[in-house]
Design a protein around this motif. Structure first.
Motif, PDB file in Angstrom:
ATOM      1  N   PRO A 232       1.105  -1.338   0.102  1.00 23.21           N
ATOM      2  CA  PRO A 232       0.095   0.003  -0.044  1.00 23.21           C
ATOM      3  C   PRO A 232       0.778   1.228  -0.162  1.00 23.21           C
ATOM      4  N   GLN A 233       2.042   1.242   0.685  1.00 25.97           N
ATOM      5  CA  GLN A 233       2.852   2.475   0.736  1.00 25.97           C
ATOM      6  C   GLN A 233       3.460   2.792  -0.435  1.00 25.97           C
ATOM      7  N   VAL A 234       3.861   1.877  -1.307  1.00 26.43           N
ATOM      8  CA  VAL A 234       4.546   2.053  -2.656  1.00 26.43           C
ATOM      9  C   VAL A 234       3.276   2.763  -3.560  1.00 26.43           C
ATOM     10  N   LEU A 235       2.207   2.031  -3.704  1.00 27.70           N
ATOM     11  CA  LEU A 235       1.033   2.361  -4.329  1.00 27.70           C
ATOM     12  C   LEU A 235       0.455   3.709  -4.117  1.00 27.70           C
ATOM     13  N   GLU A 236       0.534   4.136  -2.758  1.00 29.75           N
ATOM     14  CA  GLU A 236      -0.164   5.267  -2.512  1.00 29.75           C
ATOM     15  C   GLU A 236       0.989   6.484  -3.162  1.00 29.75           C
ATOM     16  N   LEU A 237       2.191   6.306  -3.166  1.00 30.48           N
ATOM     17  CA  LEU A 237       3.056   7.193  -3.626  1.00 30.48           C
ATOM     18  C   LEU A 237       2.913   7.376  -5.193  1.00 30.48           C
ATOM     19  N   ALA A 238       2.905   5.974  -5.712  1.00 34.35           N
ATOM     20  CA  ALA A 238       2.482   6.025  -7.324  1.00 34.35           C
ATOM     21  C   ALA A 238       1.324   7.121  -7.479  1.00 34.35           C
ATOM     22  N   ASN A 239       0.215   6.901  -6.743  1.00 42.15           N
ATOM     23  CA  ASN A 239      -1.037   7.343  -7.053  1.00 42.15           C
ATOM     24  C   ASN A 239      -1.015   8.798  -6.969  1.00 42.15           C
ATOM     25  N   ARG A 240      -0.124   9.250  -6.188  1.00 44.50           N
ATOM     26  CA  ARG A 240      -0.124  10.826  -6.113  1.00 44.50           C
ATOM     27  C   ARG A 240       0.706  11.333  -7.623  1.00 44.50           C
TER      28      ARG A 240
ATOM     29  N   ARG B  25      -5.300  -0.032  -6.333  1.00 43.08           N
ATOM     30  CA  ARG B  25      -5.770  -0.508  -5.209  1.00 43.08           C
ATOM     31  C   ARG B  25      -4.928  -1.760  -4.629  1.00 43.08           C
ATOM     32  N   PRO B  26      -4.337  -1.792  -3.419  1.00 43.86           N
ATOM     33  CA  PRO B  26      -3.333  -2.471  -3.051  1.00 43.86           C
ATOM     34  C   PRO B  26      -3.993  -3.878  -2.649  1.00 43.86           C
ATOM     35  N   VAL B  27      -3.496  -5.004  -2.746  1.00 43.95           N
ATOM     36  CA  VAL B  27      -3.855  -6.301  -2.314  1.00 43.95           C
ATOM     37  C   VAL B  27      -2.927  -6.810  -1.082  1.00 43.95           C
ATOM     38  N   ALA B  28      -1.504  -6.526  -1.396  1.00 42.90           N
ATOM     39  CA  ALA B  28      -0.557  -6.939  -0.554  1.00 42.90           C
ATOM     40  C   ALA B  28      -0.465  -6.346   0.859  1.00 42.90           C
ATOM     41  N   VAL B  29       0.296  -6.917   1.768  1.00 49.51           N
ATOM     42  CA  VAL B  29       0.146  -6.355   3.169  1.00 49.51           C
ATOM     43  C   VAL B  29       0.940  -5.062   3.269  1.00 49.51           C
ATOM     44  N   ASP B  30       1.000  -4.420   4.249  1.00 49.12           N
ATOM     45  CA  ASP B  30       1.708  -3.175   4.576  1.00 49.12           C
ATOM     46  C   ASP B  30       3.294  -3.665   4.392  1.00 49.12           C
ATOM     47  N   GLY B  31       4.222  -2.438   4.028  1.00 47.01           N
ATOM     48  CA  GLY B  31       5.708  -2.485   4.065  1.00 47.01           C
ATOM     49  C   GLY B  31       5.996  -1.041   4.573  1.00 47.01           C
ATOM     50  N   PRO B  32       7.384  -0.926   4.454  1.00 49.07           N
ATOM     51  CA  PRO B  32       7.881   0.345   5.047  1.00 49.07           C
ATOM     52  C   PRO B  32       7.598   1.474   3.844  1.00 49.07           C
ATOM     53  N   GLU B  33       7.578   2.651   4.623  1.00 48.14           N
ATOM     54  CA  GLU B  33       7.361   3.958   3.816  1.00 48.14           C
ATOM     55  C   GLU B  33       8.481   4.118   2.647  1.00 48.14           C
ATOM     56  N   PRO B  34       8.347   4.474   1.609  1.00 52.47           N
ATOM     57  CA  PRO B  34       9.196   4.867   0.649  1.00 52.47           C
ATOM     58  C   PRO B  34      10.141   5.942   1.130  1.00 52.47           C
ATOM     59  N   ALA B  35      11.444   6.178   0.946  1.00 49.06           N
ATOM     60  CA  ALA B  35      12.303   7.052   1.458  1.00 49.06           C
ATOM     61  C   ALA B  35      13.063   7.865   0.494  1.00 49.06           C
TER      62      ALA B  35
ATOM     63  N   GLY C 228       8.854   3.324 -12.902  1.00 49.75           N
ATOM     64  CA  GLY C 228       9.999   3.128 -11.975  1.00 49.75           C
ATOM     65  C   GLY C 228       9.528   2.698 -10.692  1.00 49.75           C
ATOM     66  N   ILE C 229       8.616   3.577 -10.095  1.00 56.75           N
ATOM     67  CA  ILE C 229       7.967   3.490  -8.695  1.00 56.75           C
ATOM     68  C   ILE C 229       7.202   2.018  -8.426  1.00 56.75           C
ATOM     69  N   THR C 230       6.279   1.845  -9.656  1.00 55.71           N
ATOM     70  CA  THR C 230       5.585   0.833  -9.560  1.00 55.71           C
ATOM     71  C   THR C 230       6.119  -0.633 -10.024  1.00 55.71           C
ATOM     72  N   ARG C 231       7.636  -0.726 -10.042  1.00 55.43           N
ATOM     73  CA  ARG C 231       8.440  -1.814 -10.184  1.00 55.43           C
ATOM     74  C   ARG C 231       8.716  -2.421  -8.762  1.00 55.43           C
ATOM     75  N   ALA C 232       8.424  -1.648  -7.802  1.00 58.91           N
ATOM     76  CA  ALA C 232       8.792  -2.171  -6.473  1.00 58.91           C
ATOM     77  C   ALA C 232       7.894  -2.935  -5.751  1.00 58.91           C
ATOM     78  N   ARG C 233       8.180  -4.069  -5.054  1.00 57.92           N
ATOM     79  CA  ARG C 233       7.252  -4.814  -4.470  1.00 57.92           C
ATOM     80  C   ARG C 233       6.924  -4.336  -2.934  1.00 57.92           C
ATOM     81  N   ARG C 234       8.099  -3.969  -2.225  1.00 56.22           N
ATOM     82  CA  ARG C 234       8.268  -3.726  -0.899  1.00 56.22           C
ATOM     83  C   ARG C 234       9.046  -2.571  -0.394  1.00 56.22           C
ATOM     84  N   PHE C 235      10.107  -2.501  -0.826  1.00 56.89           N
ATOM     85  CA  PHE C 235      11.143  -1.366  -0.616  1.00 56.89           C
ATOM     86  C   PHE C 235      11.401  -0.455  -1.578  1.00 56.89           C
ATOM     87  N   LEU C 236      11.115   0.699  -1.653  1.00 54.52           N
ATOM     88  CA  LEU C 236      11.455   1.849  -2.549  1.00 54.52           C
ATOM     89  C   LEU C 236      12.214   3.013  -2.101  1.00 54.52           C
ATOM     90  N   PHE C 237      13.187   3.256  -2.608  1.00 54.67           N
ATOM     91  CA  PHE C 237      14.083   4.327  -2.055  1.00 54.67           C
ATOM     92  C   PHE C 237      14.440   5.440  -3.264  1.00 54.67           C
TER      93      PHE C 237
END
Length: 557
Positions: free
Chosen positions: A213-221, A234-244, A438-447
């Protein structure tokens, strides 16, 4: 696609590209069809060798891409100049037209076709033989086109023949990922489908099974600025760390440290991490940083020493093994067509070649030894690429359709993304879509990161990453330092221009911009301190040291 159909128990469906389908039909309808060229590159390299300097050094890949752009828009040498419509070719128009003419003439002379000819000839055959197109339609009940946002005019013209007046079409695509306008592709055909077929069912595939959800929220911006058909992932995966977002002085080193930490601390395999950049030329900094950290990597699209600039320079340096590395490299780069100033409209391949030449000369300037020793040093530093293993280094275009557990998006600065040559609204919009990909290539960690002294990409503001308290504090301090440094940098560039003019040499022979940036940041006070600056050896100190110290003295706090 075939494998996925088989898992669904579907058999008998033909899954082919436009070109393979067209070629099969053309061979059936016109048995005398000529042989298809496997690549344009060899012929275009031979044609380009006859161009005046410095244009003869343009990579054949850039010329091939330009011809494909024209042919996919159904332009010919006779209509090319009038059909540019603001598009900037990789050569002056008259020279590009000469290349286009000679390439087409050679095809006719030798009775060969390229892949665009296959589609064009089949379209024209169906134009002239409507009954043949009708026979095809009786054997093909329905058509599905995947990645429809990447269709071009030539492909759409053929698809129109295959469909006729029917509406048995399923089109799958995402206009947010339309990033191939340089080939003539356009999302217009995808976006126009509801108008062309008013009764069509439009299904929005917004559930995302890849990213947190954190990665998709950034992409949706980015979505409000992407235009086209609005959609929200809309995310189906579980929560992960915030993109940094990181503002770094040395992005290569920072990326290497983060990769090492993810591998050790989170157990992320190296093969499940990717560093994505705008053009191939940017791979070298990350290759060097990963190699220094002992991290395996693989470069998609060509590692630094395997690219044209390095291959040519290494050949030239081996012919003068005893010469000083800096002098030999500068001469080799001159013979290879290194430009003082880059003109507008350079293709990605030539921009990469020019950047590589400059980087090689800079590395040679900083190397205190012979050309032979320099070649050996390059081999030891950059020949550590893994064979199909390690961290992926690749461009945004090559990353499309792929995914990793961790993704790094560095170099998010103005002039890099959006690229400097992106001047129109349409071009900037496509650069924004690159970032979305580029953003939507990430599953969990995005920097995400940018250089401390560079102006941030305007896309960072759209992502809301400049408003965070921590980021804003760092950015404010970095921007203040960058302003102070820029005054010293400007003074150094002015001095370099005058010195290069007096010496009768190109500016890069005196110092490269990267070296000037280091000088402006460090503000060395004496000749000894100059030797600590990357890109400066004893010869440079002897030749230019006193002048540099004098220029920088007024900026020393």
């Amino acid at each position: 696609m075939r494998a996925r159909l088989e898992t669904l128990g579907v058999s008998g469906v033909r899954a082919r590209t436009f070109h393979s389908s067209a070629l099969a039909q053309l061979h059936h309808l016109v048995p005398s069809t000529g042989e298809v060229l496997p690549s344009k590159a060899l012929w275009l390299r031979q044609i380009a060798n006859g161009l005046p300097r410095p244009y003869r050094f343009r990579p054949a890949a850039d010329l091939a891409t330009e011809i494909e752009w024209a042919r996919n828009r159904r332009l010919t040498p006779d209509t090319y100049a009038d059909g540019l419509d603001g598009h900037e070719p990789p050569l002056p128009v008259d020279l590009m037209l000469r290349v286009f003419h000679r390439y087409e003439e050679r095809k006719r002379r030798e009775g060969r076709l390229d892949f665009e000819d296959v589609l064009e000839q089949l379209v024209r055959f169906y134009d002239d033989h409507p009954a043949a197109a009708e026979r095809f339609r009786t054997r093909c009940a329905a058509i599905t086109v995947d990645e429809y946002q990447d269709v071009n005019l030539l492909q759409q013209s053929l698809l129109d023949h295959w469909l006729g007046d029917r509406d048995e079409l399923c089109a799958v695509g995402d206009d947010y990922q339309a990033i191939y306008s340089f080939t003539g592709a356009t999302p217009r055909y995808l976006l126009d489908l509801p108008r062309r077929f008013p009764h069509a069912a439009v299904v929005r595939l917004e559930a995302n099974y890849r990213s947190t959800p954190q990665v998709l929220e950034l992409a949706n911006r980015l979505a409000p600025s992407l235009g086209g058909a609005g959609k929200t992932l809309r995310p189906v995966a579980v929560d992960g760390p915030e993109p940094a977002l990181q503002i770094a002085v040395d992005e290569g080193r920072w990326v290497a440290e983060r990769i090492s930490g993810l591998h050790r601390g989170e157990g992320v395999p190296y093969e499940e991490m990717a560093v994505i950049y705008r053009v191939n030329a940017r791979s070298e900094d990350f290759e060097e940083a990963l190699a220094d950290a002992g991290i395996p990597y693989q470069v998609r699209g060509g590692a630094f020493l395997s690219r044209p600039a390095a291959r040519s320079m290494l050949r030239r340096l081996t012919r003068s093994p005893e010469a000083a590395a800096g002098i030999a490299a500068a001469e080799a780069a001159r013979l290879d067509g290194l430009l003082d100033e880059l003109p507008a409209g350079l293709g990605d391949e030539e921009a990469t070649r020019q950047a590589d030449l400059r980087r090689l000369v800079q590395l040679a300037d900083a190397f205190d030894g012979s050309a032979a020793a320099f070649v050996a040093d390059l081999e030891s530093r950059f020949r550590t690429e893994g064979q199909g293993r390690g961290v992926h280094l690749l461009t945004y275009h090559r990353a499309k359709g792929l995914e990793w557990d961790a993704v790094f998006l560095p170099l998010l600065t103005a002039g890099e993304l959006p690229a400097r040559q992106a001047k129109t609204d349409a071009a900037i919009a496509e650069e924004r879509r690159l970032l979305y990909v580029g953003i939507t290539r990430a599953r969990r960690f995005l920097f995400l990161s940018r250089q401390a002294k560079a102006r941030p990409s305007p896309f960072l503001a759209e992502l809301g990453l400049r408003s965070g308290a921590a980021a804003a504090g760092v950015e404010k301090g970095r921007d203040r330092a960058a302003t102070e440094d820029s005054e010293a940098f400007t003074a150094l560039r002015a001095w370099r221009k005058e010195r290069a003019k007096a010496d009768g040499v190109p500016a890069y022979v005196v110092f490269h911009d990267r070296t000037l940036e280091q000088l402006a940041t460090r503000l060395p006070r004496d000749l000894g301190a100059l030797l600590d600056v990357p890109g400066i050896g004893p010869a440079k100190v002897e030749r230019y040291g006193s002048d540099v110290v004098r220029v920088l003295a007024r900026f020393d706090s």
